[in-house]
Design a protein around this motif. Structure first.
Motif, PDB file in Angstrom:
ATOM      1  N   LEU A   1      30.818  47.795  30.313  1.00  0.00           N
ATOM      2  CA  LEU A   1      31.075  46.798  30.594  1.00  0.00           C
ATOM      3  C   LEU A   1      32.012  45.763  29.302  1.00  0.00           C
ATOM      4  CD1 LEU A   1      27.221  46.522  31.717  1.00  0.00           C
ATOM      5  CD2 LEU A   1      29.345  45.644  32.668  1.00  0.00           C
ATOM      6  N   GLY A   2      31.930  46.729  28.559  1.00  0.00           N
ATOM      7  CA  GLY A   2      32.635  46.282  26.897  1.00  0.00           C
ATOM      8  C   GLY A   2      33.682  46.123  27.675  1.00  0.00           C
ATOM      9  N   THR A   3      34.760  47.108  27.701  1.00  0.00           N
ATOM     10  CA  THR A   3      36.060  46.170  28.488  1.00  0.00           C
ATOM     11  C   THR A   3      36.069  45.526  28.807  1.00  0.00           C
ATOM     12  OG1 THR A   3      36.190  48.856  28.796  1.00  0.00           O
ATOM     13  CG2 THR A   3      37.946  47.213  30.201  1.00  0.00           C
ATOM     14  N   TRP A   4      34.909  44.602  29.885  1.00  0.00           N
ATOM     15  CA  TRP A   4      34.581  43.542  30.485  1.00  0.00           C
ATOM     16  C   TRP A   4      34.777  42.531  29.406  1.00  0.00           C
ATOM     17  CZ3 TRP A   4      37.900  44.337  34.690  1.00  0.00           C
ATOM     18  CH2 TRP A   4      37.099  44.820  35.164  1.00  0.00           C
ATOM     19  N   ILE A   5      33.435  42.837  28.350  1.00  0.00           N
ATOM     20  CA  ILE A   5      33.313  41.349  27.289  1.00  0.00           C
ATOM     21  C   ILE A   5      35.237  41.477  26.668  1.00  0.00           C
ATOM     22  CG2 ILE A   5      32.535  41.907  25.274  1.00  0.00           C
ATOM     23  CD1 ILE A   5      30.306  43.176  26.463  1.00  0.00           C
ATOM     24  N   VAL A   6      35.962  42.740  26.558  1.00  0.00           N
ATOM     25  CA  VAL A   6      36.410  42.453  25.817  1.00  0.00           C
ATOM     26  C   VAL A   6      38.091  41.477  26.332  1.00  0.00           C
ATOM     27  CG1 VAL A   6      38.772  43.863  24.627  1.00  0.00           C
ATOM     28  CG2 VAL A   6      36.077  44.378  24.088  1.00  0.00           C
ATOM     29  N   LEU A   7      37.820  41.620  27.665  1.00  0.00           N
ATOM     30  CA  LEU A   7      39.322  41.255  28.094  1.00  0.00           C
ATOM     31  C   LEU A   7      38.912  39.418  28.835  1.00  0.00           C
ATOM     32  CD1 LEU A   7      40.136  44.083  30.984  1.00  0.00           C
ATOM     33  CD2 LEU A   7      41.440  42.874  28.046  1.00  0.00           C
ATOM     34  N   ARG A   8      37.921  39.241  29.181  1.00  0.00           N
ATOM     35  CA  ARG A   8      36.694  38.001  29.605  1.00  0.00           C
ATOM     36  C   ARG A   8      36.158  37.344  28.321  1.00  0.00           C
ATOM     37  NH1 ARG A   8      35.374  37.374  34.767  1.00  0.00           N
ATOM     38  NH2 ARG A   8      35.987  35.088  34.253  1.00  0.00           N
ATOM     39  N   ARG A   9      36.792  38.014  26.899  1.00  0.00           N
ATOM     40  CA  ARG A   9      36.285  37.034  25.770  1.00  0.00           C
ATOM     41  C   ARG A   9      34.812  36.765  25.855  1.00  0.00           C
ATOM     42  NH1 ARG A   9      42.109  36.037  23.179  1.00  0.00           N
ATOM     43  NH2 ARG A   9      42.359  38.166  23.616  1.00  0.00           N
ATOM     44  N   LEU A  10      33.656  37.645  25.923  1.00  0.00           N
ATOM     45  CA  LEU A  10      32.585  37.535  25.614  1.00  0.00           C
ATOM     46  C   LEU A  10      31.756  37.657  23.986  1.00  0.00           C
ATOM     47  CD1 LEU A  10      31.994  37.799  29.831  1.00  0.00           C
ATOM     48  CD2 LEU A  10      32.025  35.092  28.285  1.00  0.00           C
ATOM     49  N   ALA A  11      32.307  38.190  23.891  1.00  0.00           N
ATOM     50  CA  ALA A  11      31.544  39.383  22.573  1.00  0.00           C
ATOM     51  C   ALA A  11      30.175  37.926  22.195  1.00  0.00           C
ATOM     52  CB  ALA A  11      32.441  39.147  21.114  1.00  0.00           C
ATOM     53  N   PHE A  12      30.526  36.740  21.992  1.00  0.00           N
ATOM     54  CA  PHE A  12      29.923  36.217  21.631  1.00  0.00           C
ATOM     55  C   PHE A  12      28.991  35.584  21.869  1.00  0.00           C
ATOM     56  CE2 PHE A  12      28.641  31.181  19.904  1.00  0.00           C
ATOM     57  CZ  PHE A  12      27.728  31.562  18.973  1.00  0.00           C
ATOM     58  N   PHE A  13      28.921  35.551  23.741  1.00  0.00           N
ATOM     59  CA  PHE A  13      27.829  35.702  24.687  1.00  0.00           C
ATOM     60  C   PHE A  13      26.490  36.498  24.521  1.00  0.00           C
ATOM     61  CE2 PHE A  13      26.271  36.548  28.731  1.00  0.00           C
ATOM     62  CZ  PHE A  13      25.289  35.577  29.555  1.00  0.00           C
ATOM     63  N   ALA A  64      39.105  50.884  21.848  1.00  0.00           N
ATOM     64  CA  ALA A  64      39.842  51.115  23.102  1.00  0.00           C
ATOM     65  C   ALA A  64      41.045  50.671  23.607  1.00  0.00           C
ATOM     66  CB  ALA A  64      39.163  51.498  24.577  1.00  0.00           C
ATOM     67  N   ARG A  65      40.692  48.986  23.305  1.00  0.00           N
ATOM     68  CA  ARG A  65      42.083  48.248  24.030  1.00  0.00           C
ATOM     69  C   ARG A  65      43.095  48.467  22.769  1.00  0.00           C
ATOM     70  NH1 ARG A  65      45.238  46.333  25.656  1.00  0.00           N
ATOM     71  NH2 ARG A  65      45.549  44.295  25.571  1.00  0.00           N
ATOM     72  N   LEU A  66      43.059  48.787  21.521  1.00  0.00           N
ATOM     73  CA  LEU A  66      43.793  48.903  20.660  1.00  0.00           C
ATOM     74  C   LEU A  66      44.589  50.019  21.292  1.00  0.00           C
ATOM     75  CD1 LEU A  66      41.934  48.482  16.847  1.00  0.00           C
ATOM     76  CD2 LEU A  66      43.307  46.503  18.103  1.00  0.00           C
ATOM     77  N   LEU A  67      44.050  51.037  21.530  1.00  0.00           N
ATOM     78  CA  LEU A  67      44.816  52.385  22.082  1.00  0.00           C
ATOM     79  C   LEU A  67      45.747  52.346  23.245  1.00  0.00           C
ATOM     80  CD1 LEU A  67      41.962  54.393  20.545  1.00  0.00           C
ATOM     81  CD2 LEU A  67      43.684  54.049  19.330  1.00  0.00           C
ATOM     82  N   THR A  68      45.118  51.382  24.541  1.00  0.00           N
ATOM     83  CA  THR A  68      45.585  51.945  25.102  1.00  0.00           C
ATOM     84  C   THR A  68      45.599  50.361  26.108  1.00  0.00           C
ATOM     85  OG1 THR A  68      45.096  52.575  27.543  1.00  0.00           O
ATOM     86  CG2 THR A  68      43.387  52.137  26.507  1.00  0.00           C
ATOM     87  N   ALA A  69      46.576  49.780  26.899  1.00  0.00           N
ATOM     88  CA  ALA A  69      46.419  48.733  27.889  1.00  0.00           C
ATOM     89  C   ALA A  69      46.306  49.153  29.383  1.00  0.00           C
ATOM     90  CB  ALA A  69      47.467  48.374  27.501  1.00  0.00           C
TER      91      ALA A  69
END
Lengths: 280, 278, 246
Positions: free
Chosen positions: B30-42, B211-216
């Motif tokens: 789910l964190g992957t989706w949070i990062v891609l969709r910018r849902l950290a604040f939520f 992970a986002r820093l390490l791979t796309a």
């Protein structure tokens, strides 16, 4: 209203009126600039600075300042990476620093309790706190007057802003610096978790009513100060935590504003995740 | 070696490690989706919003996960309502609800039910006392995260990168998004006992951001997030055990360190040429 | 006729990257309108930003005799921000107002005059977000007038506006040309480009520049938009259709 005659409460009232006014006014611009998460995190993330200052026996204000500066630098550094963007950068930095702060705060020889740092101590407002609050109010007033046009351009039309005489990146940085000053000045009284309520709730309420930015800023300052007074009185009458009561009073004013202000909405309906992601 | 094996002998640590692994699966995916969709604040706000629920759970005789879930879903529902009407922007609405929940929790914890469980524990998690129910919830969330990622990953990805195309999907995109938020709210609740209300982003945001820093590539991102979350939470738990710390902050520090290392490694001067520019 | 704006072998780049646009050589005289045609990401915005001095010119020269203003697409501005049409027009005076001063009475008068000129004097107090797309576009043009700009860079001024508004904007632009101002109009609409005095086609580099009749040939359009271009000739209106990527 005999409580108003106690010297302790008079100081606390003065403190919360000044802080509420300054934070309310600044909050309008934070909301327009969509920096709510940054506002929340900056307050959380100064925790390690506060604890270290209390361990080292230096004034907490110094620790708060150091903590905020360190966190702001870390966020700026992490946000430079375009793969993440500022939201995720804020999330990572605040998680790590807040965790560090909690670990430090639970060390047995910390003189100030974690509770006090998290929830604040409004009734313990000392002269130094009052002076800090007064200085903050002056700084915020001057900065908002001086920066009004630059901030207007940055919010309204960042693409054209450079050709109209404002640099959005610098304006944002200046507003975040102002936010840092506000958080430092207010954190000891209102607490790590609640200073944020006075930045967001009065501003959100004012933005539902005010028809111009100037009106919104003035209204938010008034609402912030009112929330402070209301919260303190409730806290004294019902004997509940002062910081929590002030925050809840501010949110109650937002709800009241929703009833008063007609909700003019030009936004199209959209998926909630889209709304959450698109505005940053 | 005893540093590693001793903790494993304690039953409460076995449970904690088991929970951490389950949470890592859910948190990484789910964190992957949070990062891609910018849902950290939520995510952060949903975690904090459970605080008043946790405070009243004991005095009201409710199971803590149920009370937290009610608070978390209440938060998501109110947020959806406030954003849909458009009177308040979504981040302001998120902030308001977050501030309100914390203030309510603080007032309840310090004045109404002062003798209840320690506020520290609710805010920062505990190693002790993970119940069977907690473990089952963790397992359920992990399975749900895997299933949903397999079934809806494509929709979530598309909605994130091309809202216009997603709008043409209409109801499907909206339902997918609603499900993502609901799933996040439930995972936050599952993560509460281990990391506490204030630090759910430790498992749900930090590993995926690293992970986002390490791979796309999306597949590698999902796998690396889960792996990092598992490694960070196990290390954090061991540290917490040996140094007598609450687990949430310990994992947060480990995760922050891993992120810093990854950021340094990928942003080093000799790599600066390939970094994407703003 | 005096030449107001001129570039020679212009190449511009974003920070430390390769040039996003190169080989641009064109000149426009007083009162001329130049259509800038090109695909998304083809360099239209890069050209504007280079002309505004916001990004680095890595080769060639730009000569502009007069003040230049940028007129953005209205969807780019924040519609929920509480500013009136007059407030937006007044933004044109911000750059010449010191931070400790108020906007002068003369600038207020000039903002009102600019709104009058684009036909929106009666909407001065209306909130910007409540105006129609075409009206918003005209308010942004009024803002450029308050900037005293003789060169206007318009980004898709007809994007998302209805036919009546399109006509009103067109009238405003003709009025500005009659006044001797130079207009650069970024657009997707090939047929509309024929209306203007010159056409500049870009796709990473300059493809063609000249009068519409000489420039808008099938060969040039194919070089500009690529082979995937679909030309719809519905009698009077040809539009370049391409896949949009955002």
């Amino acid at each position: 209203m005999e409580i108003l005659h106690s010297g302790l409460l008079q100081r606390a009232l003065l403190e919360v009126v000044v802080l509420g006014g300054a934070c309310g006014a600044l909050g309008v611009w934070l909301l327009h600039l969509r920096e709510v998460y940054a506002a929340e995190s900056l307050a959380h993330a100064m925790l390690p600075g506060l604890v270290l200052a209390s361990l080292a026996g230096v004034p907490l204000l110094l620790g708060a300042t150091g903590g905020v500066l360190a966190v702001a630098a870390l966020i700026a550094l992490a946000a430079r990476d375009s793969r993440l963007g500022s939201e995720i950068a804020v999330g990572v930095v605040v998680t790590a620093t807040f965790g560090l702060g909690a670990v430090l705060a639970l060390a047995p020889d910390v003189p100030v309790g974690l509770d006090k740092l998290l929830f604040g101590d409004l009734l313990g407002a000392a002269t130094a706190d009052l002076l800090a609050a007064g200085a903050l109010a002056v700084i915020v007033a001057v900065a908002l007057l001086a920066g009004h046009r630059a901030m207007t351009l940055t919010v309204f039309d960042p693409v054209s802003a450079p050709s109209l005489g404002a640099r959005p990146a610098r304006v944002r940085l200046a507003v975040l610096a102002l936010l840092a000053v506000a958080v430092v000045a207010a954190v000891l009284s209102l607490g790590n978790l609640l200073v944020f309520a006075l930045l967001v709730a009065p501003a959100a309420a004012a933005m539902r009513i005010g028809r111009s930015v100037r009106a919104q800023v003035l209204l938010a300052a008034a609402l912030g100060a009112s929330a402070g007074v209301l919260g303190l009185v409730i806290s004294a009458e019902l004997d509940v935590a002062a910081g929590g009561a002030v925050a809840l009073a501010a949110i109650a004013l937002y709800l009241a504003a929703g009833l008063a202000g007609s909700s003019r909405s030009t936004a199209r309906r959209r998926s909630i995740v889209e709304a959450l992601g698109a505005e940053r | 070696m005893r540093w590693l094996t001793d903790p494993l002998a304690a039953p409460f640590m076995q449970r904690a490690l088991l929970a951490a692994l389950g949470l890592s699966v859910a948190g990484g995916l789910l964190g992957t989706w949070i990062v891609l969709r910018r849902l950290a604040f939520f995510t952060h706000a949903a975690g904090s919003a459970t605080f008043p629920g946790l405070v009243v759970a004991g005095p009201w005789g409710l199971a803590p996960p149920i009370a937290a879930l009610a608070a978390g879903l209440g938060f998501a529902g109110m947020l959806a309502r406030m954003t849909r009407r458009g009177a308040t922007s979504s981040d302001a609405a998120t902030g308001l609800l977050l501030a309100g929940a914390l203030a309510l929790g603080i007032v309840l914890a310090s004045d109404v039910y002062p003798s209840g469980t320690g506020v520290d524990r609710l805010l920062f998690g505990t190693l002790l006392g993970l119940s069977d129910a907690d473990l089952w919830l963790t397992l359920a969330v992990a399975v749900a995260a895997i299933t949903a990622t397999a079934a809806l990953g494509r929709t979530w990805l598309m909605t994130g990168f091309d809202p216009a195309a997603a709008r043409s999907l209409g109801v499907r995109a909206a339902r997918g998004d609603g499900l993502l938020l609901a799933l996040l709210a439930v995972s936050v609740v599952a993560a509460l006992p281990a990391v506490g209300a204030l630090l759910v982003t430790t498992l749900l945001v930090v590993p995926a951001a690293t992970a986002r820093l390490l791979t796309a590539s999306i597949g590698a991102l999902l796998a690396a997030s889960v792996a990092l979350a598992a490694a960070e939470s196990v290390t954090g738990l061991l540290l917490a055990y040996h140094l007598d710390l609450p687990p949430g902050p310990a994992i947060a520090i480990v995760g922050g360190g891993a992120f810093a290392l990854a950021a340094l490694a990928t942003a080093a001067p000799w790599r600066s040429g390939v970094r994407a520019t703003g | 006729m005096t030449t107001v704006i001129e570039t020679a072998d212009l190449a511009a780049a974003y920070a430390s990257g390769p040039p996003a646009l190169s080989g641009v050589t064109f000149a426009a005289d007083e009162g001329q309108a130049v259509a800038v045609l090109g695909p998304n990401g083809g360099g239209k915005t890069t050209l504007f930003r280079a002309l505004l001095g916001e990004i680095a010119v890595v080769r060639g020269t730009i000569t502009i005799g007069d003040a230049t203003a940028y007129v953005p697409q209205t969807e780019r501005s924040r519609l929920d921000f509480p500013v009136s049409a007059l407030d937006v027009a007044l933004m044109g005076a911000y750059a010449r107002t010191r931070w400790y001063r108020r906007v002068t009475a003369a600038d207020r008068a000039s903002a009102r005059a600019a709104l009058e000129r684009v036909g929106l004097a009666d909407q001065a107090r209306t909130r910007f977000g409540e105006l129609s797309g075409g009206q918003r576009q005209r308010v942004l043009i009024a803002r450029a007038l308050v900037q005293d700009a003789r060169v206007l860079l318009l980004d898709e001024p007809f994007g998302g506006v209805d036919h009546a508004s399109e006509q009103a904007i067109m009238d405003t632009l003709d009025d500005l040309r009659a006044d001797g101002r130079v207009l650069l109009i970024a657009t997707h609409d090939v047929e509309q480009a024929r209306r203007w005095d010159r056409v500049l086609c870009v796709r990473g580099e300059q493809i063609a520049y000249g009068a519409p009749a000489d420039t808008l040939t099938n060969a040039v359009l194919e070089a500009t938009y690529g082979p995937e271009i679909v030309m719809l000739d519905c009698g009077h209106r040809a539009v370049a259709i391409q896949h949009h990527h955002h």
